[in-house]
Motif scaffolding. Structure first.
Motif, PDB file in Angstrom:
ATOM      1  N   SER A  44       0.838  -1.177   0.000  1.00 46.89           N
ATOM      2  CA  SER A  44       0.000   0.000   0.000  1.00 46.89           C
ATOM      3  C   SER A  44       0.882   1.239   0.000  1.00 46.89           C
ATOM      4  N   THR A  45       0.267   2.388  -0.210  1.00 44.30           N
ATOM      5  CA  THR A  45       1.018   3.635  -0.153  1.00 44.30           C
ATOM      6  C   THR A  45       1.057   4.202   1.257  1.00 44.30           C
ATOM      7  N   ALA A  46       0.382   3.546   2.195  1.00 44.01           N
ATOM      8  CA  ALA A  46       0.357   4.024   3.574  1.00 44.01           C
ATOM      9  C   ALA A  46       1.751   3.928   4.196  1.00 44.01           C
ATOM     10  N   GLU A  47       2.091   4.913   4.989  1.00 49.41           N
ATOM     11  CA  GLU A  47       3.386   4.896   5.678  1.00 49.41           C
ATOM     12  C   GLU A  47       3.311   3.987   6.891  1.00 49.41           C
ATOM     13  N   PRO A  48       4.448   3.405   7.269  1.00 50.14           N
ATOM     14  CA  PRO A  48       4.462   2.562   8.476  1.00 50.14           C
ATOM     15  C   PRO A  48       4.305   3.437   9.713  1.00 50.14           C
ATOM     16  N   LEU A  49       3.894   2.815  10.781  1.00 57.04           N
ATOM     17  CA  LEU A  49       3.815   3.509  12.054  1.00 57.04           C
ATOM     18  C   LEU A  49       5.206   3.695  12.629  1.00 57.04           C
ATOM     19  N   TRP A  50       5.389   4.749  13.406  1.00 57.17           N
ATOM     20  CA  TRP A  50       6.678   5.022  14.041  1.00 57.17           C
ATOM     21  C   TRP A  50       7.132   3.822  14.872  1.00 57.17           C
ATOM     22  N   ARG A  51       6.206   3.233  15.658  1.00 55.06           N
ATOM     23  CA  ARG A  51       6.574   2.123  16.526  1.00 55.06           C
ATOM     24  C   ARG A  51       7.063   0.922  15.723  1.00 55.06           C
ATOM     25  N   GLU A  52       6.527   0.731  14.526  1.00 54.71           N
ATOM     26  CA  GLU A  52       6.982  -0.371  13.682  1.00 54.71           C
ATOM     27  C   GLU A  52       8.403  -0.125  13.174  1.00 54.71           C
ATOM     28  N   ALA A  53       8.673   1.105  12.773  1.00 56.82           N
ATOM     29  CA  ALA A  53      10.003   1.445  12.289  1.00 56.82           C
ATOM     30  C   ALA A  53      11.035   1.372  13.414  1.00 56.82           C
ATOM     31  N   VAL A  54      10.664   1.834  14.599  1.00 63.30           N
ATOM     32  CA  VAL A  54      11.569   1.760  15.762  1.00 63.30           C
ATOM     33  C   VAL A  54      11.855   0.306  16.102  1.00 63.30           C
ATOM     34  N   GLY A  55      10.816  -0.500  16.135  1.00 63.98           N
ATOM     35  CA  GLY A  55      10.995  -1.916  16.432  1.00 63.98           C
ATOM     36  C   GLY A  55      11.909  -2.599  15.429  1.00 63.98           C
ATOM     37  N   HIS A  56      11.726  -2.268  14.171  1.00 58.81           N
ATOM     38  CA  HIS A  56      12.575  -2.835  13.124  1.00 58.81           C
ATOM     39  C   HIS A  56      14.043  -2.473  13.340  1.00 58.81           C
ATOM     40  N   GLU A  57      14.300  -1.222  13.626  1.00 55.49           N
ATOM     41  CA  GLU A  57      15.680  -0.778  13.847  1.00 55.49           C
ATOM     42  C   GLU A  57      16.298  -1.448  15.068  1.00 55.49           C
ATOM     43  N   LEU A  58      15.516  -1.575  16.142  1.00 52.01           N
ATOM     44  CA  LEU A  58      16.039  -2.239  17.346  1.00 52.01           C
ATOM     45  C   LEU A  58      16.362  -3.704  17.064  1.00 52.01           C
ATOM     46  N   ARG A  59      15.468  -4.390  16.385  1.00 47.72           N
ATOM     47  CA  ARG A  59      15.704  -5.802  16.056  1.00 47.72           C
ATOM     48  C   ARG A  59      16.911  -5.962  15.147  1.00 47.72           C
ATOM     49  N   GLU A  60      17.027  -5.101  14.145  1.00 47.02           N
ATOM     50  CA  GLU A  60      18.170  -5.185  13.231  1.00 47.02           C
ATOM     51  C   GLU A  60      19.490  -4.977  13.966  1.00 47.02           C
TER      52      GLU A  60
END
Length: 111
Positions: free
Chosen positions: A24-40
Motif C-alpha cells: 500500500s502507499t500508507a506509511e508505516p507507524l513510528w513504533r513499527e520502524a523503531v521496532g525494526h531498527e532495534l531488532r536489526e
C-alpha cells in the motif's frame, strides 16, 4: 451541515502492520520502524532478546512486542533498550528517520 464521508471498504483500509504496508502507499507507524531498527541492531550484534531485555530492565516478552511494532514504548524504555544495544537515543531516532524518509517506500519487516 458538513459533508458526510464514508469509511473505506475493508479491502481499501489502511494496513495496521508494516509487513502489509509494503503493498500500500500508507506509511508505516513510528513504533513499527523503531521496532525494526532495534531488532536489526540486536541481530547485527549477535545479541539475544533475553540478554538485551535484562540489560535494559524490561521483560523479554515486552521487548519482543516492541521489536514487532506491537507496543508503543516510552522514551525511557527506548533509551534503555537503545543503551543496552550501545546506541544513543538520538542515533536510534536518526536511523528511524532515514528509514521512513526513503523515497522507495517502507521495507518489509516480516520476520
Amino acid at each position: 451541515m458538513g459533508e458526510v464521508i464514508a469509511f473505506p471498504a475493508p479491502e481499501e483500509s489502511v494496513p495496521t502492520t508494516w509487513a502489509r504496508s509494503t503493498t500500500s502507499t500508507a506509511e508505516p507507524l513510528w513504533r513499527e520502524a523503531v521496532g525494526h531498527e532495534l531488532r536489526e541492531e540486536r541481530r547485527r550484534t549477535g545479541r539475544t532478546l533475553i540478554d538485551v531485555a535484562e540489560q535494559a530492565g524490561v521483560s523479554m516478552q515486552y521487548l519482543s512486542e516492541v521489536e514487532r511494532g506491537r507496543k508503543e514504548p516510552s522514551s525511557e524504555i527506548l533509551g534503555a533498550v537503545a543503551g543496552a544495544l550501545g546506541l544513543r537515543l538520538v542515533d536510534l531516532t536518526a536511523r528511524v528517520t532515514r528509514t521512513l524518509a526513503r523515497p522507495s517506500g517502507p521495507v518489509c519487516l516480516a520476520a
